[in-house]
Design a protein around this motif. Structure first.
Motif, mmCIF file in Angstrom:
data_model
loop_
_atom_site.group_PDB
_atom_site.id
_atom_site.type_symbol
_atom_site.label_atom_id
_atom_site.label_comp_id
_atom_site.label_asym_id
_atom_site.label_seq_id
_atom_site.Cartn_x
_atom_site.Cartn_y
_atom_site.Cartn_z
ATOM 1 N N ILE A 7 11.016 -20.411 -74.086
ATOM 2 C CA ILE A 7 10.744 -19.043 -74.153
ATOM 3 C C ILE A 7 12.000 -18.329 -75.353
ATOM 4 N N PHE A 8 12.862 -18.924 -75.092
ATOM 5 C CA PHE A 8 14.062 -18.538 -76.361
ATOM 6 C C PHE A 8 13.616 -18.962 -77.357
ATOM 7 N N SER A 9 13.115 -20.169 -77.722
ATOM 8 C CA SER A 9 12.935 -20.570 -79.052
ATOM 9 C C SER A 9 11.470 -20.005 -79.819
ATOM 10 N N ALA A 10 10.600 -19.615 -78.780
ATOM 11 C CA ALA A 10 9.392 -18.979 -79.340
ATOM 12 C C ALA A 10 9.841 -17.820 -79.836
ATOM 13 N N GLN A 11 10.533 -17.029 -78.903
ATOM 14 C CA GLN A 11 10.787 -15.506 -79.335
ATOM 15 C C GLN A 11 11.707 -15.542 -80.680
#
Lengths: 88, 408
Positions: B76-80
């Motif tokens: 989730i961190f990296s997608a954002q």
């Protein structure tokens, strides 16, 4: 377990695990085309239903025939009913 | 074959200071510490360090459920972060199908929380029937890269570089080569990592964590300081957009900097003990790759995690290559050690410093440790024209990496 209880519990699984709004949970709704589930979701549906109803359905062939939400209710009803007959 | 020039045209981050680059820089600029006492960590037997720099998951529901279900925290961190970076570069997701664009996102491992959850479900009864379908996709080593690619519907090179604390610099190095060689026009590169007691625990058993500041979390980690006692884990993701220079110019993109040199090497001696000589070699090779002399570096963003041995070796290595003429700071005091994400997050912060013409100091560096002396430690903000920077990452596994970027 009554049919109403089965419907409520099953709908709760669809709301919590698959984030589907309650108004979309109509018995005739097709779980793939209407509710947007895919083949991987069926694995999760089985896990969630097992947990919710305290049943073991992973190896039930009839899962493959499920198409609509009504089919899910019916499937659970049969499993719970069979359990009841076994218990009695 | 014509070797292309590679520039950085976008950046995005989720860090312990918040969910964009602005929040990251606000925290650093104001000298804040994101390190906290972690509730419940005292329940882990043998875990001495109870501090970490957690990030907060925000707006995850904006990621559709059918994509989000395969994402652990780090994905989730990296997608954002990737989505922010792309937007920052002025590239619309609608343009992606027409582009030669891929991603390289590194991490030490898959989602630590998901891995832990999976084993907690599976092991007590040795029963796999309760595992859901998304667990594997959250646990696999390339979870961040795969999820970024799925989320943004990338169809180019999809790579996951796994080299612990050097993971994201490796990802940037790999992307640099791919764009340089013309194999991809654009690469989203960076890294991601999660805070979890089992992650801190893996360093704790090696006596590499900070265990003396559980009652005063903001005072640790203390890179290069006399009283440093080890690293503090942080989490988040940093992603940058690497792009062919000609392409970036032709579309009038804002260019943060050009990547002009990169090097990575093994220390050939020990899996966990940093080694000055191999660090020296790595930095010299990066300078040589860039075709510049040591005098052209204006700022060094150190790896410096506040371990006793690592900081000493890095300080000695910098001293041997640069003497005391180049300002050096570490950002671990602000956001902890974000491990596989650290190279990218700290590079982003360094590029922001380059833009602003200010070098932020090493937080918690109050008394320079005698074995870390002889280099130009930045202990308060320094205003300086910064044209060329060096970013270091040194990882467990005996892996070093160094990147050189220049402002255009």
């Amino acid at each position: 377990m009554t049919e109403k209880e089965i419907i409520e519990k099953t709908n709760k699984v669809f709301e919590e695990f698959f984030e589907i709004e309650s108004e979309r949970l109509k018995p005739e709704a097709h779980i793939f085309s209407d509710l947007g589930l895919d083949s991987l979701d069926i694995v999760d549906l089985v896990v969630a239903l097992q947990k919710s109803f305290g049943i073991n359905i992973r190896n039930e062939d009839k899962i493959r025939d499920i198409r609509t939400l009504q089919d899910v209710y019916q499937f659970i009803f049969l499993i719970k009913n069979a359990e009841g007959i076994k218990d009695s | 074959m014509q070797i292309k020039r590679v520039v950085i045209t976008g950046m995005g981050s989720v860090s312990p200071f918040g969910n964009d680059v602005k929040a990251l820089m606000d925290g650093i600029e104001h000298g804040r510490s994101a390190v906290r006492l972690m509730e419940g960590w005292d329940k882990y037997k043998g875990l001495r360090s109870h501090v970490a720099a957690p990030a907060e998951i925000q707006d995850e529901r904006k990621i559709p459920r059918n994509k989000r279900r395969f994402m652990g925290r780090m994905s989730i961190f990296s997608a954002q972060a990737a989505e922010q970076a792309l937007a920052d570069a002025g590239i619309s997701t609608a343009d992606i199908p027409q582009l030669k664009i891929g991603c390289a996102i590194g991490s030490t491992m898959g989602s630590a929380k998901s891995i832990n959850d999976a084993f907690e479900i599976m092991l007590p009864e040795k029963d796999i029937s309760q595992l859901n379908s998304s667990m594997f996709f959250q646990c696999m080593s390339h979870t961040a890269a795969a999820n970024v690619a799925q989320y943004l519907e990338l169809e180019g090179y999809i790579m996951a570089t796994s080299a612990a604390c050097a993971s994201s610099l490796h990802a940037i190095g790999a992307g640099y080569d791919l764009v340089r060689l013309g194999r991809q026009d654009i690469m989203l590169c960076g890294g991601a990592e999660e805070v979890h007691p089992t992650v801190t625990g893996s360093f704790d058993v090696l006596m590499a964590t900070s265990a003396g500041f559980n009652n005063d979390p903001s005072k640790t980690p203390r890179p290069f300081d006399r009283d440093r006692d080890g690293l503090v884990c942080g989490e988040g993701s940093g992603v940058i957009v690497l792009e062919d220079y000609e392409r970036a110019v032709s579309r009038n993109a804002m260019i943060y900097a050009e990547i002009i040199g990169y090097s990575t090497n093994g220390n050939g001696s020990h899996v966990s003990q940093s080694n000055k000589d191999s660090m020296v070699k790595c930095m010299q090779q990066a300078l040589s790759d860039a075709g510049i002399t040591k005098h052209e570096i204006d700022y060094i963003n150190a790896h410096a995690t506040a371990t006793l041995q690592g900081d000493k070796e890095e300080a000695e290595a910098i001293k041997e290559v640069f003497g005391s003429s180049v300002p050096v700071s570490s950002l671990k005091g602000y956001i902890g050690h974000t491990l596989g994400a650290s190279g990218a997050i700290e590079l982003i912060a360094s590029l922001q410093m380059m833009q602003k013409g200010v070098i932020y100091p090493t937080l918690n560096l109050e008394n320079i440790s005698p074995e870390c002396m002889g280099i130009d430690h930045v202990m308060s903000p320094v205003t300086k024209k910064i044209d060329t920077i060096l970013k270091n990452c040194f990882a467990f596994g005996g892996i070093n990496a160094a990147l050189v970027c220049r402002k255009l």
